[in-house]
Design a protein around this motif. Sequence first.
Motif, PDB file in Angstrom:
ATOM      1  N   SER A  40       9.106 -15.852 -16.354  1.00 36.64           N
ATOM      2  CA  SER A  40       8.718 -14.504 -15.955  1.00 36.64           C
ATOM      3  C   SER A  40       7.515 -14.042 -16.770  1.00 36.64           C
ATOM      4  N   LYS A  41       6.683 -13.214 -16.148  1.00 36.97           N
ATOM      5  CA  LYS A  41       5.495 -12.693 -16.818  1.00 36.97           C
ATOM      6  C   LYS A  41       5.753 -11.341 -17.476  1.00 36.97           C
ATOM      7  N   PHE A  42       7.016 -11.001 -17.608  1.00 36.90           N
ATOM      8  CA  PHE A  42       7.363  -9.670 -18.086  1.00 36.90           C
ATOM      9  C   PHE A  42       6.858  -9.395 -19.501  1.00 36.90           C
ATOM     10  N   PHE A  43       7.006 -10.385 -20.397  1.00 39.46           N
ATOM     11  CA  PHE A  43       6.657 -10.162 -21.796  1.00 39.46           C
ATOM     12  C   PHE A  43       5.202 -10.497 -22.112  1.00 39.46           C
ATOM     13  N   ASN A  44       4.398 -10.786 -21.107  1.00 36.69           N
ATOM     14  CA  ASN A  44       2.990 -11.085 -21.363  1.00 36.69           C
ATOM     15  C   ASN A  44       2.272  -9.907 -22.007  1.00 36.69           C
ATOM     16  N   ASP A  45       2.583  -8.691 -21.538  1.00 36.42           N
ATOM     17  CA  ASP A  45       1.941  -7.506 -22.106  1.00 36.42           C
ATOM     18  C   ASP A  45       2.344  -7.298 -23.558  1.00 36.42           C
ATOM     19  N   VAL A  46       3.582  -7.636 -23.867  1.00 38.57           N
ATOM     20  CA  VAL A  46       4.039  -7.502 -25.250  1.00 38.57           C
ATOM     21  C   VAL A  46       3.279  -8.464 -26.158  1.00 38.57           C
ATOM     22  N   ILE A  47       3.089  -9.683 -25.650  1.00 38.87           N
ATOM     23  CA  ILE A  47       2.406 -10.705 -26.453  1.00 38.87           C
ATOM     24  C   ILE A  47       0.929 -10.375 -26.628  1.00 38.87           C
ATOM     25  N   THR A  48       0.288  -9.923 -25.540  1.00 35.63           N
ATOM     26  CA  THR A  48      -1.146  -9.645 -25.595  1.00 35.63           C
ATOM     27  C   THR A  48      -1.463  -8.249 -26.098  1.00 35.63           C
ATOM     28  N   GLY A  49      -0.450  -7.393 -26.207  1.00 38.27           N
ATOM     29  CA  GLY A  49      -0.672  -6.034 -26.688  1.00 38.27           C
ATOM     30  C   GLY A  49      -1.371  -5.134 -25.699  1.00 38.27           C
ATOM     31  N   THR A  50      -1.195  -5.401 -24.392  1.00 37.00           N
ATOM     32  CA  THR A  50      -1.865  -4.607 -23.361  1.00 37.00           C
ATOM     33  C   THR A  50      -0.907  -3.663 -22.642  1.00 37.00           C
ATOM     34  N   GLY A  51       0.323  -3.555 -23.091  1.00 38.79           N
ATOM     35  CA  GLY A  51       1.299  -2.689 -22.445  1.00 38.79           C
ATOM     36  C   GLY A  51       1.070  -1.233 -22.800  1.00 38.79           C
ATOM     37  N   LYS A  63       0.823  -1.214   0.000  1.00 37.46           N
ATOM     38  CA  LYS A  63       0.000   0.000   0.000  1.00 37.46           C
ATOM     39  C   LYS A  63       0.856   1.264   0.000  1.00 37.46           C
ATOM     40  N   LEU A  64       1.987   1.218   0.697  1.00 39.62           N
ATOM     41  CA  LEU A  64       2.840   2.404   0.811  1.00 39.62           C
ATOM     42  C   LEU A  64       3.628   2.682  -0.463  1.00 39.62           C
ATOM     43  N   TYR A  65       4.068   1.617  -1.154  1.00 33.52           N
ATOM     44  CA  TYR A  65       5.044   1.816  -2.224  1.00 33.52           C
ATOM     45  C   TYR A  65       4.584   1.395  -3.613  1.00 33.52           C
ATOM     46  N   ASN A  66       3.376   0.826  -3.746  1.00 36.26           N
ATOM     47  CA  ASN A  66       2.994   0.316  -5.068  1.00 36.26           C
ATOM     48  C   ASN A  66       2.705   1.412  -6.080  1.00 36.26           C
ATOM     49  N   LYS A  67       2.514   2.651  -5.642  1.00 36.17           N
ATOM     50  CA  LYS A  67       2.254   3.724  -6.595  1.00 36.17           C
ATOM     51  C   LYS A  67       3.510   4.159  -7.337  1.00 36.17           C
ATOM     52  N   LYS A  68       4.683   3.811  -6.801  1.00 32.71           N
ATOM     53  CA  LYS A  68       5.929   4.221  -7.443  1.00 32.71           C
ATOM     54  C   LYS A  68       6.796   3.039  -7.849  1.00 32.71           C
ATOM     55  N   TYR A  69       6.901   2.034  -6.980  1.00 33.88           N
ATOM     56  CA  TYR A  69       7.846   0.945  -7.221  1.00 33.88           C
ATOM     57  C   TYR A  69       7.122  -0.335  -7.629  1.00 33.88           C
ATOM     58  N   LEU A  70       7.870  -1.161  -8.378  1.00 38.55           N
ATOM     59  CA  LEU A  70       7.389  -2.484  -8.794  1.00 38.55           C
ATOM     60  C   LEU A  70       6.024  -2.404  -9.465  1.00 38.55           C
ATOM     61  N   ARG A  71       5.921  -1.496 -10.398  1.00 41.21           N
ATOM     62  CA  ARG A  71       4.698  -1.354 -11.183  1.00 41.21           C
ATOM     63  C   ARG A  71       5.078  -1.086 -12.626  1.00 41.21           C
ATOM     64  N   LYS A  72       4.121  -1.208 -13.495  1.00 38.56           N
ATOM     65  CA  LYS A  72       4.367  -0.968 -14.903  1.00 38.56           C
ATOM     66  C   LYS A  72       4.418   0.538 -15.171  1.00 38.56           C
ATOM     67  N   PRO A  73       5.295   0.978 -16.037  1.00 36.15           N
ATOM     68  CA  PRO A  73       5.364   2.415 -16.343  1.00 36.15           C
ATOM     69  C   PRO A  73       4.146   2.865 -17.141  1.00 36.15           C
ATOM     70  N   ASN A  74       3.644   4.027 -16.799  1.00 34.13           N
ATOM     71  CA  ASN A  74       2.547   4.598 -17.571  1.00 34.13           C
ATOM     72  C   ASN A  74       3.100   5.437 -18.724  1.00 34.13           C
ATOM     73  N   THR A  75       2.219   6.076 -19.452  1.00 36.67           N
ATOM     74  CA  THR A  75       2.645   6.846 -20.629  1.00 36.67           C
ATOM     75  C   THR A  75       3.598   7.966 -20.250  1.00 36.67           C
ATOM     76  N   ASN A  76       3.334   8.633 -19.149  1.00 35.66           N
ATOM     77  CA  ASN A  76       4.212   9.711 -18.689  1.00 35.66           C
ATOM     78  C   ASN A  76       5.592   9.178 -18.311  1.00 35.66           C
ATOM     79  N   ASP A  77       5.622   8.038 -17.633  1.00 36.84           N
ATOM     80  CA  ASP A  77       6.902   7.419 -17.265  1.00 36.84           C
ATOM     81  C   ASP A  77       7.707   7.047 -18.500  1.00 36.84           C
ATOM     82  N   VAL A  78       7.024   6.505 -19.503  1.00 35.60           N
ATOM     83  CA  VAL A  78       7.708   6.077 -20.728  1.00 35.60           C
ATOM     84  C   VAL A  78       8.393   7.260 -21.406  1.00 35.60           C
ATOM     85  N   GLN A  79       7.709   8.382 -21.489  1.00 37.08           N
ATOM     86  CA  GLN A  79       8.304   9.551 -22.128  1.00 37.08           C
ATOM     87  C   GLN A  79       9.511  10.063 -21.349  1.00 37.08           C
TER      88      GLN A  79
END
Length: 214
Positions: free
Chosen positions: A135-146, A40-56
């Motif tokens: 690892s589930k890392f490339f699941n988003d790449v395969i499903t196109g949900t990243g 609850k304390l750290y999931n908004k910043k760490y160990l999460r997928k980058p959003n559009t703003n993070d990617v840029q």
Amino acid sequence: MAAIRQLAYGTTPDSLDEYLRTSERTARECVYKFCEWVVKLYNKKYLRKPNTNDVQKLYQAHKERHGFSRMLESIDCMHLPWQNCPTAWQGQFTRGDHGHPTIILEAIVSQDLWIWHVFFGVPGSLNDLNVIYQSKFFNDVITGTGPDTSFTVSGVEYRCGYYLAGEIYQTYYTIVKTIPHPTYDKRKKFAKFQEAARKDIEQCFAVLQKMAYP
């Protein structure tokens, strides 16, 4: 204290009844509540997928620092020594080339040591090649949900960003590997820049080892 001792030393919940005066059920609930509040304390910043703003921001930072346009981050694996591995598990987590229990860690790290993906491999003779299949890392790449990380190079549009990795990784369109034996000046320059950019994740692994074994 019950949660910390279980997570740090690998002790069982029923072993804390005399030392901490807690029952097995209470010790288990302490671990659950501790982990719940860490998330609850750290999931908004760490160990999460980058959003559009993070990617840029990642694109801009890596282009300015490393010269790689549209690079997301670096990916690699390391064997983290497990000094407090329970005796019953040591055979499962010990590889012949190490001689002591280790846990293989896959991580993706940015230039500012922001870790937004980790995966601890299961027991067995794991390396960079077969840990990526679990690892589930490339699941988003395969499903196109990243996140939307499309870019165009030489008139060709790519729908996802790329990650820098070592030569042991298999060929994926999302992984840019170094050139093991460059012969031409252009290839030598690319290999030099690619390997220099991957110092980000090597620095991260050094920090993790220092924290685990100061």
